[in-house]
Motif scaffolding. Structure first.
Motif, mmCIF file in Angstrom:
data_model
loop_
_atom_site.group_PDB
_atom_site.id
_atom_site.type_symbol
_atom_site.label_atom_id
_atom_site.label_comp_id
_atom_site.label_asym_id
_atom_site.label_seq_id
_atom_site.Cartn_x
_atom_site.Cartn_y
_atom_site.Cartn_z
ATOM 1 N N LEU A 452 0.835 -1.201 0.000
ATOM 2 C CA LEU A 452 0.000 0.000 0.000
ATOM 3 C C LEU A 452 0.870 1.251 0.000
ATOM 4 C CD1 LEU A 452 -2.579 -1.078 2.754
ATOM 5 C CD2 LEU A 452 -3.020 -0.957 0.290
ATOM 6 N N ASP A 453 0.371 2.331 -0.577
ATOM 7 C CA ASP A 453 1.062 3.613 -0.498
ATOM 8 C C ASP A 453 1.028 4.111 0.947
ATOM 9 O OD1 ASP A 453 1.513 3.567 -3.205
ATOM 10 O OD2 ASP A 453 -0.294 4.704 -3.687
ATOM 11 N N TRP A 454 2.083 4.793 1.369
ATOM 12 C CA TRP A 454 2.169 5.376 2.704
ATOM 13 C C TRP A 454 1.965 4.321 3.808
ATOM 14 C CZ3 TRP A 454 4.273 9.768 1.719
ATOM 15 C CH2 TRP A 454 3.918 10.482 0.577
ATOM 16 N N ARG A 623 10.423 3.691 13.197
ATOM 17 C CA ARG A 623 9.965 3.681 11.810
ATOM 18 C C ARG A 623 8.535 4.204 11.713
ATOM 19 N NH1 ARG A 623 14.362 3.040 8.713
ATOM 20 N NH2 ARG A 623 12.914 2.709 6.982
ATOM 21 N N ALA A 624 7.720 3.843 12.686
ATOM 22 C CA ALA A 624 6.329 4.285 12.673
ATOM 23 C C ALA A 624 6.230 5.800 12.836
ATOM 24 C CB ALA A 624 5.542 3.594 13.781
#
Length: 628
Positions: A452-454, A623-624
């Motif tokens: 998925l994007d983003w 990362r989140a």
């Protein structure tokens, strides 16, 4: 050096005694249902046809009729015993058989004689159970004795090279170019070709170890007539054999594979034997011998003379067929213990390749090394280790493999594959830093890919009981429990499937089915695996996706990959006890199965007391939050 091998033998004796005692305890005290769930037995059985196979072995087909979704540990070559049940008591029969072939719920078992077959046919409720494997231990002890006492010769030289600081010998010809390989793969193949004694191909996840090994074998066959290729498991032997066959190499597979594809079945010794032009003549002679045995009316002396003549003719034909089959093969492929097969008696090879060498105990490797002049080891000692059951043997170092010792003592023999083609960069970076000193890079084709994007490629969904309670899930929230044979965490199982369901809804059902996005659900514990499989089976939401979802242990996913990986960690307790999650090599395997999405479901309050999981949790949180 001799002292080291004697220590290995002592540790192997500890493992042998421990496993034998454990088997006897399980046989005597464990209930039949627990044995079934532990994968140790099938009960009840349907007895099928009995016949003589192509090697003239008496075999019987059996099929399990209940608990058909339960995992099992039956594999070709493993010894088994039969039992019957009456008045809720188990009665073990006084003979053993050997698994010849197993597929899903059907198994073919080599029987010792016709009386044994008659015994299981006459019994009522019959079951089959794994028997203690004395044979494999005997082979390992014999191999250790041979290598320890070898006074001279190539076996003694290899022993001294592997366990001392003796320098390695190499050939000095110019390197060969392989434009279709990346630089680290090309260097590894050349290291194999240059090696006179030993070379190690260290292949981290997704780096094309099999591709490199196949190329090395193919090039070696330009210099040698025939090579021996081994691995610890049937599955690994089948995989490398299949890749060699696809490359056009003639492979002879010794031993029956665990899961036989049509292509690999044609390469087994048994199939080649049956397909040989002389086989119909041999079969006819064997039939005549059986008829003579059953014909009691003919003169006894005359009958024995005829049988003796026919047997001599049959033996001559068998040897002719065998030599013809071996002469046509460029690669002989088998497990390490399979290299002791009588078919290979007296055969010697210039080069032995051992795949998945980091999963094989050192004594098992020596079984095959006795047949070779030089050894090529391939694997990753940062992934799954050998299975050692005795704690004392484990502490003594029995799980330290021959490959690991050579990596430590002979670093010049090691070629590290550094470009991985499986994971997006976000998934790769953590195991890269933890296990491979940051030396790996992602191929451009996979570096930034995602579903998925983003999307965040790695997520940790916290299954701390308080967090689950906040979602108002109506389930038992008390954390992990110990079931009959393993650990389970029902609340975390619910959260695992709900997390995957939410992600599926984001992607869209139609896209998942159209693109065939595949999913692996991993848990370190068999109890959790059984629970997750049951929940998937009884929830209609998953029906369209069942062919795309695999649920298994870490060991069951070794060598595999999926678009999406979900890991249920299970452990949740106030003591911070993470059990055998302490074996970080298993966690490395679990994490690195994912191509584009990794979802970890775990109790952070329990797991983060361990420094490794605390670092993993911190990495994922950063990362989140886009903190690079």
């Amino acid at each position: 050096m001799i002292q080291h091998l004697e220590k290995i033998k002592y540790l192997l004796q500890l493992e042998y005694a421990y496993e034998k005692e454990q088997f006897q305890r399980e046989t005597e005290n464990m209930g039949i249902l627990r044995k079934i769930y532990a994968g140790l037995c099938w009960f009840p059985l349907r007895i099928g046809r009995c016949y003589n196979n192509s090697l003239d072995q008496l075999v019987v087909e059996v099929e399990r009729t209940l608990y058909t979704d339960t995992d099992h540990q039956f594999e070709p070559g493993k010894p088994v015993c039969f039992f019957s049940e009456s008045s809720q008591m188990l009665h073990y029969m006084r003979f053993t058989g050997q698994v010849s072939f197993v597929e899903e719920n059907r198994m073919v078992i080599i029987m010792p004689n016709a009386d044994a077959v008659q015994q299981i046919q006459d019994a009522g409720q019959v079951g089959v159970q794994l028997y203690f494997d004395e044979y494999t231990y005997r082979l390992m002890f014999e191999a250790l004795d041979h290598v320890t006492t070898a006074p001279k010769g190539r076996l003694a030289e290899l022993r001294d090279i592997f366990h001392t600081l003796a320098p390695l010998q190499k050939y000095t010809f110019y390197p060969t170019r392989f434009p279709w390989l990346n630089p680290s793969q090309e260097a590894a193949v050349n290291q194999v070709l240059w090696a006179r004694d030993v070379a190690v191909v260290h292949g981290p996840p997704g780096t094309g170890k099999t591709t490199t090994l196949v190329e090395a074998i193919y090039e070696t066959l330009h210099r040698e007539v025939q090579v021996l290729v081994c691995a610890q498991s049937n599955m690994a032997v089948d995989w490398i054999s299949q890749k060699l066959t696809e490359r056009g190499v003639s492979v002879l597979r010794i031993g029956n594979p665990t899961r036989v594809t049509d292509q690999m079945l044609a390469d087994t010794y048994e199939r080649r034997f049956e397909a040989h032009a002389l086989y119909p003549q041999l079969w006819s002679i064997r039939r005549s011998i059986r008829q003579l045995y059953s014909n009691r009316q003919e003169n006894c002396e005359s009958r024995h003379q005829k049988i003796a003549r026919l047997r001599d003719h049959a033996t001559e034909l068998e040897l002719q067929i065998r030599e013809s089959i071996f002469n046509d093969a460029r690669v002989i492929a088998c497990t390490l213990t399979g290299s002791a097969n009588q078919l290979l008696t007296g055969r010697h090879f210039g080069t032995l390749f051992i795949d998945e060498a980091a999963q094989a105990m050192e004594p098992a490797c020596w079984i095959a090394i006795q047949k070779a002049d030089r050894v090529i080891l391939a694997g990753d000692h940062r992934q799954l280790p050998p299975t050692i059951k005795c704690p004392e043997a484990m502490e003594g170092g029995l799980d330290c493999t021959l490959m690991q010792k050579i990596v430590e003592n002979k670093p010049s023999a090691v070629s590290l594959l550094t470009v991985q083609y499986r994971m997006c960069d976000e998934i790769m970076q953590f195991p890269n830093q933890e296990f491979y000193e940051g030396r790996l890079t992602s191929a451009p084709s996979v570096r930034y890919r995602g579903i998925l994007d983003w999307d965040t490629a790695v997520e940790w969904i916290d299954s701390t009981p308080d967090n689950i309670r906040n979602t108002e899930t109506e389930t038992d929230l008390s954390g992990e429990k110990e079931d009959a044979t393993s650990y389970v965490n029902p609340a975390e199982a619910e959260l695992t499937l709900q997390t995957l369901r939410n992600y599926f809804d984001k992607i869209g059902k139609d896209r998942i089915l159209y693109e065939r996005l595949d999913v692996g659900i991993i848990s370190p514990y068999q109890g959790q695996i059984r629970l997750l499989r049951k929940m998937l089976k009884h929830d209609s939401y998953w029906k369209p996706f069942r062919s795309l979802i695999s649920v298994n242990t870490v060991d069951g996913f070794q060598g595999q990959e999926r678009d999406i990986i979900v890991i249920s960690m299970v452990r949740s307790n106030e003591r911070g006890n993470v059990g055998f999650l302490r074996d970080l090599r298993r966690m490395n395997v679990a994490i690195t199965r994912a191509r584009m999405k990794l979802l970890l479901i775990g109790d952070s309050q329990t797991l983060c007391r361990h420094p490794f999981y605390r670092r993993l949790y911190t990495y994922i949180q950063k990362r989140a939050n886009f903190e690079y």
